[in-house]
Design a protein around this motif. Structure first.
Motif, PDB file in Angstrom:
ATOM      1  N   SER A 170      56.839  30.015  13.971  1.00  0.00           N
ATOM      2  CA  SER A 170      58.040  30.134  13.129  1.00  0.00           C
ATOM      3  C   SER A 170      58.346  31.591  12.789  1.00  0.00           C
ATOM      4  N   TYR A 171      57.278  32.435  12.711  1.00  0.00           N
ATOM      5  CA  TYR A 171      57.493  33.847  12.398  1.00  0.00           C
ATOM      6  C   TYR A 171      58.156  34.597  13.560  1.00  0.00           C
ATOM      7  N   ALA A 172      58.226  33.979  14.717  1.00  0.00           N
ATOM      8  CA  ALA A 172      58.873  34.632  15.849  1.00  0.00           C
ATOM      9  C   ALA A 172      60.378  34.764  15.633  1.00  0.00           C
ATOM     10  N   THR A 173      60.929  34.016  14.674  1.00  0.00           N
ATOM     11  CA  THR A 173      62.345  34.134  14.313  1.00  0.00           C
ATOM     12  C   THR A 173      62.439  34.805  12.954  1.00  0.00           C
ATOM     13  N   LEU A 174      63.088  35.966  12.898  1.00  0.00           N
ATOM     14  CA  LEU A 174      63.246  36.709  11.642  1.00  0.00           C
ATOM     15  C   LEU A 174      64.481  36.186  10.927  1.00  0.00           C
ATOM     16  N   THR A 175      64.310  35.746   9.679  1.00  0.00           N
ATOM     17  CA  THR A 175      65.416  35.172   8.912  1.00  0.00           C
ATOM     18  C   THR A 175      65.649  35.972   7.641  1.00  0.00           C
ATOM     19  N   ALA A 176      66.854  35.855   7.097  1.00  0.00           N
ATOM     20  CA  ALA A 176      67.221  36.544   5.858  1.00  0.00           C
ATOM     21  C   ALA A 176      66.645  35.799   4.667  1.00  0.00           C
ATOM     22  N   ASP A 177      66.098  36.561   3.707  1.00  0.00           N
ATOM     23  CA  ASP A 177      65.543  35.935   2.508  1.00  0.00           C
ATOM     24  C   ASP A 177      66.501  36.013   1.320  1.00  0.00           C
ATOM     25  N   ILE A 178      67.649  36.700   1.471  1.00  0.00           N
ATOM     26  CA  ILE A 178      68.652  36.799   0.409  1.00  0.00           C
ATOM     27  C   ILE A 178      70.040  36.797   1.038  1.00  0.00           C
ATOM     28  N   ASP A 179      71.046  36.494   0.209  1.00  0.00           N
ATOM     29  CA  ASP A 179      72.430  36.707   0.636  1.00  0.00           C
ATOM     30  C   ASP A 179      72.724  38.195   0.545  1.00  0.00           C
ATOM     31  N   GLY A 180      73.234  38.781   1.623  1.00  0.00           N
ATOM     32  CA  GLY A 180      73.477  40.217   1.580  1.00  0.00           C
ATOM     33  C   GLY A 180      74.234  40.712   2.790  1.00  0.00           C
ATOM     34  N   LYS A 221      73.535  34.985   5.146  1.00  0.00           N
ATOM     35  CA  LYS A 221      73.128  34.051   4.109  1.00  0.00           C
ATOM     36  C   LYS A 221      71.618  33.831   4.184  1.00  0.00           C
ATOM     37  N   VAL A 222      71.083  33.234   3.130  1.00  0.00           N
ATOM     38  CA  VAL A 222      69.656  32.935   3.095  1.00  0.00           C
ATOM     39  C   VAL A 222      69.278  32.019   4.261  1.00  0.00           C
ATOM     40  N   ASP A 223      68.167  32.328   4.908  1.00  0.00           N
ATOM     41  CA  ASP A 223      67.605  31.561   6.034  1.00  0.00           C
ATOM     42  C   ASP A 223      68.414  31.705   7.319  1.00  0.00           C
ATOM     43  N   GLN A 224      69.379  32.606   7.348  1.00  0.00           N
ATOM     44  CA  GLN A 224      70.110  32.834   8.595  1.00  0.00           C
ATOM     45  C   GLN A 224      69.243  33.646   9.546  1.00  0.00           C
ATOM     46  N   ALA A 225      69.220  33.258  10.830  1.00  0.00           N
ATOM     47  CA  ALA A 225      68.417  33.956  11.833  1.00  0.00           C
ATOM     48  C   ALA A 225      69.009  35.333  12.118  1.00  0.00           C
ATOM     49  N   LEU A 226      68.144  36.352  12.137  1.00  0.00           N
ATOM     50  CA  LEU A 226      68.575  37.728  12.369  1.00  0.00           C
ATOM     51  C   LEU A 226      68.139  38.238  13.741  1.00  0.00           C
ATOM     52  N   ALA A 227      66.931  37.867  14.152  1.00  0.00           N
ATOM     53  CA  ALA A 227      66.399  38.307  15.447  1.00  0.00           C
ATOM     54  C   ALA A 227      65.273  37.363  15.834  1.00  0.00           C
ATOM     55  N   ALA A 228      64.881  37.417  17.112  1.00  0.00           N
ATOM     56  CA  ALA A 228      63.835  36.516  17.597  1.00  0.00           C
ATOM     57  C   ALA A 228      62.979  37.220  18.637  1.00  0.00           C
ATOM     58  N   LEU A 229      61.687  36.851  18.652  1.00  0.00           N
ATOM     59  CA  LEU A 229      60.744  37.361  19.639  1.00  0.00           C
ATOM     60  C   LEU A 229      60.614  36.365  20.796  1.00  0.00           C
ATOM     61  N   ASP A 230      60.057  36.851  21.884  1.00  0.00           N
ATOM     62  CA  ASP A 230      59.683  35.961  22.991  1.00  0.00           C
ATOM     63  C   ASP A 230      58.505  35.121  22.512  1.00  0.00           C
ATOM     64  N   ALA A 231      58.701  33.810  22.394  1.00  0.00           N
ATOM     65  CA  ALA A 231      57.712  32.932  21.767  1.00  0.00           C
ATOM     66  C   ALA A 231      56.852  32.169  22.765  1.00  0.00           C
ATOM     67  N   THR A 232      56.808  32.570  24.024  1.00  0.00           N
ATOM     68  CA  THR A 232      56.049  31.826  25.035  1.00  0.00           C
ATOM     69  C   THR A 232      54.568  31.747  24.690  1.00  0.00           C
TER      70      THR A 232
END
Length: 358
Positions: free
Chosen positions: A165-175, A81-92
């Motif tokens: 905030s960009y360290a977390t990749l989120t979905a921009d569409i339902d798909g 869904k939109v804004d669902q987290a897909l992947a994340a970077l090490d944000a230290t």
């Protein structure tokens, strides 16, 4: 010896009677002819192409900051869904940068408060005559510099917050996730495609079109049937036709929208795309042997209602290797002589043999 007249008459009568008693010769049978029923059909038959179901919109998503992948939260085929987290970077490091920006804002704010307080004091002294104009101008410059430093620090804090905030990749569409190109522990840059996501709401069929069929594809009426469910047909509309051919296959890529695509139409499925020529002229296809020409143009022998051959002029659209395409002169369902046409006469008695049609 002389034969009496009476005996001669009796002999002639007996001879005539014997002749009349013999059976008469049977009537000759009609000439056998092979006939075929006329059936009009589109001159250009429908064309079929092998199609693949693809999403119309398929987005390649990537991180907007560089870093080390900490976790991947989705797999190929997952619905998102939109804004669902897909992947994340090490944000230290990104958190440290934001903390540094917050400290800069605090320092700039304190310096601005001190500069404005000193400016107010010099204003008061200047009105009382205890300060010079030069001192007032210097303090105004210091206060203005402090305001600029504070603005820069606030913008830096905003950028640091965005980077975090960009360290977390989120979905921009339902798909649906169609590809993943990152794994935990991998170091990625900003130009790296991480995850591919396809929009569910719009599906299309993709085919490869030979050069000779481009016009048919562009002007024809298209429909689609899935190999998994060939009995159901979907309306298809040409959305895009590639302007250049593929360098290897020499075919043109065509994309057809499927407005009524439902749940059974899944990405990656194989389908048959059928294209009927729009407003195609109808012709009757007959063997070349059915034509008869006495110098007045092409004609065919049509069997009338009383089973007699009638010579009828026809309009020929095209000659092919074995067939002739006729547009006028015959009607649907009429029987045309296809073998023996050169030896017929109008009104001649014939014996009809129907040709097998496959």
């Amino acid at each position: 010896m002389r034969v009496p007249l009476t005996m001669l008459v009796l002999g002639v009568s007996a001879t005539l009677a014997g002749c009349q008693a013999q059976p008469q010769e049977a009537a000759k049978p009609g000439r056998p002819v092979l006939v075929q029923s006329v059936a009009f059909e589109p001159r250009t038959p429908e064309r079929t192409f092998v199609a693949t179901i693809r999403p119309r919109i398929e987005s390649d998503l990537g991180f907007r900051v560089a870093g080390k992948v900490a976790k991947r939260l989705v797999n190929v085929g997952d619905m998102v869904k939109v804004d669902q987290a897909l992947a994340a970077l090490d944000a230290t490091d990104l958190r440290l940068q934001r903390e540094q920006a917050e400290a800069e804002v605090k320092a700039a704010t304190a310096a601005l408060q001190q500069a404005e307080a000193e400016l107010r004091r010099i204003y008061t002294l200047r009105r009382q005559g205890w300060s010079t104009t030069a001192a007032l101008d210097r303090q105004q410059a210091v206060a203005e510099e402090a305001r600029g430093r504070t603005a820069r620090a606030e913008r830096a804090l905003m950028l640091a917050g965005n980077a975090l905030s960009y360290a977390t990749l989120t979905a921009d569409i339902d798909g649906v996730i169609t590809a993943t190109q990152i794994e935990p522990g991998q170091v990625v840059d900003t130009d790296k495609v991480a995850i591919r996501i396809a929009r569910l709401s719009e599906k299309e069929a993709v085919i490869a079109v030979p050069e000779a069929q481009i016009e048919t594809v562009r002007t024809g009426v298209a429909s689609l049937s899935l190999w998994s469910n060939p009995d159901k047909r979907y309306e298809a509309t040409l959305r895009e036709l590639s302007p250049s051919a593929d360098l290897v296959t020499r075919t043109y890529l065509a994309r057809f929208s499927i407005p009524a695509a439902d749940e059974p139409v899944q990405f990656g499925m194989t389908a048959t795309l059928t294209i009927d020529e729009a407003a195609a002229a109808e012709v009757a296809r007959l063997p070349l042997s059915s034509l008869h020409n006495q110098g007045d143009g092409p004609a065919v022998w049509v069997i009338s209602a009383d089973s007699r051959p009638v010579l009828r002029p026809v309009t020929v659209a095209a000659y092919q290797s074995r067939d002739v395409l006729i547009t006028q002169g015959v009607n649907d369902g009429e029987r045309v002589v296809i073998v023996g046409a050169q030896k017929l006469d109008p009104g001649q008695r014939v014996r009809i043999v129907e040709a097998l049609q496959f």
